[in-house]
Write a protein that holds these residues in place. Structure first.
Motif, PDB file in Angstrom:
ATOM      1  N   ASP A 284      -5.021  18.489   8.303  1.00 49.10           N
ATOM      2  CA  ASP A 284      -5.157  19.900   8.654  1.00 49.10           C
ATOM      3  C   ASP A 284      -6.213  20.613   7.819  1.00 49.10           C
ATOM      4  OD1 ASP A 284      -3.596  19.564   6.373  1.00 49.10           O
ATOM      5  OD2 ASP A 284      -2.355  21.330   6.752  1.00 49.10           O
ATOM      6  N   LEU A 285      -6.515  20.119   6.626  1.00 50.44           N
ATOM      7  CA  LEU A 285      -7.469  20.771   5.735  1.00 50.44           C
ATOM      8  C   LEU A 285      -8.752  19.983   5.540  1.00 50.44           C
ATOM      9  CD1 LEU A 285      -5.063  21.870   2.855  1.00 50.44           C
ATOM     10  CD2 LEU A 285      -6.019  23.338   4.616  1.00 50.44           C
ATOM     11  N   GLY A 286      -8.641  18.672   5.605  1.00 52.02           N
ATOM     12  CA  GLY A 286      -9.733  17.803   5.201  1.00 52.02           C
ATOM     13  C   GLY A 286     -11.070  18.048   5.870  1.00 52.02           C
ATOM     14  N   PRO A 287     -11.145  18.050   7.191  1.00 51.20           N
ATOM     15  CA  PRO A 287     -12.462  18.180   7.825  1.00 51.20           C
ATOM     16  C   PRO A 287     -13.211  19.447   7.405  1.00 51.20           C
ATOM     17  CG  PRO A 287     -10.844  17.406   9.411  1.00 51.20           C
ATOM     18  CD  PRO A 287     -10.081  17.784   8.182  1.00 51.20           C
ATOM     19  N   GLU A 288     -12.556  20.598   7.459  1.00 48.40           N
ATOM     20  CA  GLU A 288     -13.238  21.849   7.112  1.00 48.40           C
ATOM     21  C   GLU A 288     -13.523  21.928   5.615  1.00 48.40           C
ATOM     22  OE1 GLU A 288     -12.809  26.696   7.713  1.00 48.40           O
ATOM     23  OE2 GLU A 288     -11.359  25.333   8.628  1.00 48.40           O
ATOM     24  N   PHE A 289     -12.548  21.514   4.790  1.00 54.34           N
ATOM     25  CA  PHE A 289     -12.746  21.594   3.347  1.00 54.34           C
ATOM     26  C   PHE A 289     -13.834  20.628   2.892  1.00 54.34           C
ATOM     27  CE2 PHE A 289     -11.453  20.330  -1.034  1.00 54.34           C
ATOM     28  CZ  PHE A 289     -11.720  21.547  -1.647  1.00 54.34           C
ATOM     29  N   THR A 290     -13.849  19.420   3.465  1.00 55.08           N
ATOM     30  CA  THR A 290     -14.858  18.433   3.083  1.00 55.08           C
ATOM     31  C   THR A 290     -16.262  18.902   3.460  1.00 55.08           C
ATOM     32  OG1 THR A 290     -13.260  16.634   3.346  1.00 55.08           O
ATOM     33  CG2 THR A 290     -15.585  16.032   3.357  1.00 55.08           C
ATOM     34  N   ALA A 291     -16.373  19.505   4.642  1.00 57.39           N
ATOM     35  CA  ALA A 291     -17.681  20.023   5.059  1.00 57.39           C
ATOM     36  C   ALA A 291     -18.165  21.099   4.099  1.00 57.39           C
ATOM     37  CB  ALA A 291     -17.586  20.579   6.485  1.00 57.39           C
ATOM     38  N   TRP A 292     -17.262  21.995   3.700  1.00 59.84           N
ATOM     39  CA  TRP A 292     -17.645  23.023   2.732  1.00 59.84           C
ATOM     40  C   TRP A 292     -18.000  22.421   1.381  1.00 59.84           C
ATOM     41  CZ3 TRP A 292     -15.251  24.134  -1.932  1.00 59.84           C
ATOM     42  CH2 TRP A 292     -15.795  25.227  -2.634  1.00 59.84           C
ATOM     43  N   LEU A 293     -17.236  21.411   0.965  1.00 65.89           N
ATOM     44  CA  LEU A 293     -17.463  20.792  -0.341  1.00 65.89           C
ATOM     45  C   LEU A 293     -18.838  20.124  -0.386  1.00 65.89           C
ATOM     46  CD1 LEU A 293     -16.029  20.279  -3.055  1.00 65.89           C
ATOM     47  CD2 LEU A 293     -15.145  18.142  -2.089  1.00 65.89           C
ATOM     48  N   LYS A 294     -19.217  19.456   0.691  1.00 64.86           N
ATOM     49  CA  LYS A 294     -20.536  18.829   0.744  1.00 64.86           C
ATOM     50  C   LYS A 294     -21.637  19.877   0.619  1.00 64.86           C
ATOM     51  CE  LYS A 294     -19.201  14.826   3.560  1.00 64.86           C
ATOM     52  NZ  LYS A 294     -19.314  14.187   4.893  1.00 64.86           N
ATOM     53  N   GLU A 295     -21.461  20.986   1.324  1.00 59.62           N
ATOM     54  CA  GLU A 295     -22.446  22.063   1.257  1.00 59.62           C
ATOM     55  C   GLU A 295     -22.497  22.656  -0.147  1.00 59.62           C
ATOM     56  OE1 GLU A 295     -23.338  26.408   3.391  1.00 59.62           O
ATOM     57  OE2 GLU A 295     -21.723  25.102   4.126  1.00 59.62           O
ATOM     58  N   PHE A 296     -21.341  22.813  -0.743  1.00 63.21           N
ATOM     59  CA  PHE A 296     -21.252  23.367  -2.094  1.00 63.21           C
ATOM     60  C   PHE A 296     -21.965  22.475  -3.103  1.00 63.21           C
ATOM     61  CE2 PHE A 296     -18.918  23.595  -6.157  1.00 63.21           C
ATOM     62  CZ  PHE A 296     -19.065  24.941  -6.458  1.00 63.21           C
ATOM     63  N   VAL A 297     -21.687  21.168  -3.045  1.00 65.78           N
ATOM     64  CA  VAL A 297     -22.300  20.219  -3.980  1.00 65.78           C
ATOM     65  C   VAL A 297     -23.806  20.144  -3.746  1.00 65.78           C
ATOM     66  CG1 VAL A 297     -22.406  17.788  -4.661  1.00 65.78           C
ATOM     67  CG2 VAL A 297     -20.186  18.889  -4.280  1.00 65.78           C
ATOM     68  N   ALA A 298     -24.221  20.170  -2.483  1.00 67.90           N
ATOM     69  CA  ALA A 298     -25.655  20.143  -2.182  1.00 67.90           C
ATOM     70  C   ALA A 298     -26.347  21.359  -2.786  1.00 67.90           C
ATOM     71  CB  ALA A 298     -25.877  20.087  -0.675  1.00 67.90           C
ATOM     72  N   GLY A 299     -25.681  22.502  -2.727  1.00 60.31           N
ATOM     73  CA  GLY A 299     -26.247  23.710  -3.320  1.00 60.31           C
ATOM     74  C   GLY A 299     -26.417  23.582  -4.814  1.00 60.31           C
ATOM     75  N   LEU A 300     -25.439  22.968  -5.487  1.00 57.59           N
ATOM     76  CA  LEU A 300     -25.549  22.763  -6.936  1.00 57.59           C
ATOM     77  C   LEU A 300     -26.688  21.806  -7.267  1.00 57.59           C
ATOM     78  CD1 LEU A 300     -21.789  22.374  -7.987  1.00 57.59           C
ATOM     79  CD2 LEU A 300     -23.241  24.373  -8.275  1.00 57.59           C
ATOM     80  N   GLU A 301     -26.806  20.737  -6.482  1.00 59.01           N
ATOM     81  CA  GLU A 301     -27.848  19.750  -6.753  1.00 59.01           C
ATOM     82  C   GLU A 301     -29.242  20.317  -6.519  1.00 59.01           C
ATOM     83  OE1 GLU A 301     -26.674  16.567  -4.220  1.00 59.01           O
ATOM     84  OE2 GLU A 301     -25.288  15.693  -5.701  1.00 59.01           O
ATOM     85  N   ASN A 302     -29.321  21.308  -5.640  1.00 62.32           N
ATOM     86  CA  ASN A 302     -30.613  21.919  -5.341  1.00 62.32           C
ATOM     87  C   ASN A 302     -30.907  23.135  -6.212  1.00 62.32           C
ATOM     88  OD1 ASN A 302     -31.205  20.065  -3.310  1.00 62.32           O
ATOM     89  ND2 ASN A 302     -30.115  21.262  -1.755  1.00 62.32           N
ATOM     90  N   GLY A 303     -30.096  23.293  -7.265  1.00 60.53           N
ATOM     91  CA  GLY A 303     -30.335  24.381  -8.199  1.00 60.53           C
ATOM     92  C   GLY A 303     -29.725  25.694  -7.776  1.00 60.53           C
ATOM     93  N   GLY A 304     -28.816  25.653  -6.779  1.00 61.49           N
ATOM     94  CA  GLY A 304     -28.155  26.878  -6.330  1.00 61.49           C
ATOM     95  C   GLY A 304     -27.052  27.285  -7.275  1.00 61.49           C
ATOM     96  N   THR A 305     -26.326  28.305  -6.915  1.00 59.88           N
ATOM     97  CA  THR A 305     -25.202  28.789  -7.710  1.00 59.88           C
ATOM     98  C   THR A 305     -23.910  28.446  -6.998  1.00 59.88           C
ATOM     99  OG1 THR A 305     -25.068  30.951  -6.628  1.00 59.88           O
ATOM    100  CG2 THR A 305     -26.639  30.710  -8.448  1.00 59.88           C
ATOM    101  N   THR A 306     -22.776  28.730  -7.650  1.00 56.70           N
ATOM    102  CA  THR A 306     -21.479  28.438  -7.052  1.00 56.70           C
ATOM    103  C   THR A 306     -21.165  29.344  -5.879  1.00 56.70           C
ATOM    104  OG1 THR A 306     -20.443  29.905  -8.664  1.00 56.70           O
ATOM    105  CG2 THR A 306     -20.508  27.566  -9.199  1.00 56.70           C
TER     106      THR A 306
END
Length: 316
Positions: A284-306
């Protein structure tokens, strides 16, 4: 050949003891008024996962050793009639089952440890309830993934060898000072060793091995007499490790080596990893949360903020 102590019980294990009286100081201020075992892992408190593990292994009698500030644990495993009636009136069967499940897992009992005198003392508090039967001990902030069969394996080893059984996990040498550490010898059986000695939180240079004792035990009732005469050890507390050392010297302790998924929810970083991992695995949570988590981590790796990735609001 396995050496058995004369006082070793051969009865089948049916009871579990869950020590949950610690102060949870590593999670202050969150645990000032909330037991650390009640901190949510997604949407269930950590201790519920532990009781579910015991029940799944066939242990239908669970004693929780708590303290005076742990009333929330007792309430969680009791019925909440007003809440249940409100959910029933709304026809919310899913949440109603979730609320009722904790009280239906096992026959759950509670006793209070009057003073925080260590894990060994907490186990000793269970003596009257356990009597002369073997029993399991599951630490309330040490979670084993429900897909693993560690506890059932330990119960099987106990049935075949009698005596006591501890769960062992190989850890990096520099981490052995955080655990009880076992000296072992092979038995000829894959994943099962004979424990010949135990040391509580040794200096890595003095550790007998890299096998750490983790929070699962199947204990012979002989441990109670040993605990009665065990003096306070490290930290001024009665250590279960010290009592098991005496039993190991008599040849009555085996170890099951575990290499599966374990979560230490008593550690802040591991607690966060546990929540993320289990949330990602939820249908019930995994697909949406995982998609957000990938975007979040990509933002950190690209020098973005939290604040780069913002999750969509979940439906109520």
């Amino acid at each position: 050949m396995t050496i058995l102590h004369a006082a070793t019980s051969t009865r089948t294990v049916r009871k579990a003891v869950v020590p949950a009286a610690g102060l949870g100081t590593r999670f202050l201020p969150a645990t000032k008024a909330t037991p650390k075992e009640m901190l949510p892992v997604v949407d269930k408190p950590a201790i519920q996962y532990v009781v579910e593990e015991a029940a799944a292994a066939g242990l239908d009698d669970v004693l929780m050793v708590t303290g005076r500030h742990k009333r929330a644990i007792e309430d969680h495993f009791d019925h909440a009639f007003e809440l249940e009636q409100a959910l029933a009136a709304k026809g919310d069967a899913v949440r109603l089952d979730a609320v009722r499940d904790p009280a239906r897992l096992a026959n759950i009992h509670h006793i209070r440890q009057g003073e925080p005198l260590g894990l060994g003392h907490a186990v000793l508090c269970a003596r009257r309830h356990v009597g002369d039967q073997p029993f399991a001990v599951l630490l309330g902030d040490d979670l084993i993934d429900p897909r693993e069969s560690l506890l059932r394996r330990m119960l099987d080893v106990r049935d075949r060898h009698a005596g006591s059984v501890v769960a062992l996990m190989e850890v990096p040498r520099e981490q052995v000072h955080l655990y009880g550490c076992a000296a072992v010898e092979p038995t000829g059986e894959d994943g099962v060793v004979r424990v010949t000695g135990l040391v509580e939180k040794p200096d890595p240079r003095d550790a007998p091995s890299a096998y750490a004792v983790i929070g699962r035990y199947v204990l012979d009732p002989a441990v109670f007499d040993t605990l009665e005469r065990t003096p306070p050890g490290r930290g001024g507390e009665i250590q279960l490790t010290d009592a098991l050392q005496e039993l190991a010297a008599a040849g009555t302790v085996h170890g099951v080596v575990f290499a599966g998924l374990r979560y230490d929810t008593g550690d802040k970083a591991d607690y966060l990893r546990t929540v993320v991992r289990l949330a990602c695995e939820r249908d019930d949570l995994g697909p949406e949360f995982t998609a957000w988590l990938k975007e979040f981590v990509a933002g950190l790796e690209n020098g973005g903020t939290t604040t780069t990735a913002r999750p969509k609001p979940l439906a109520a």
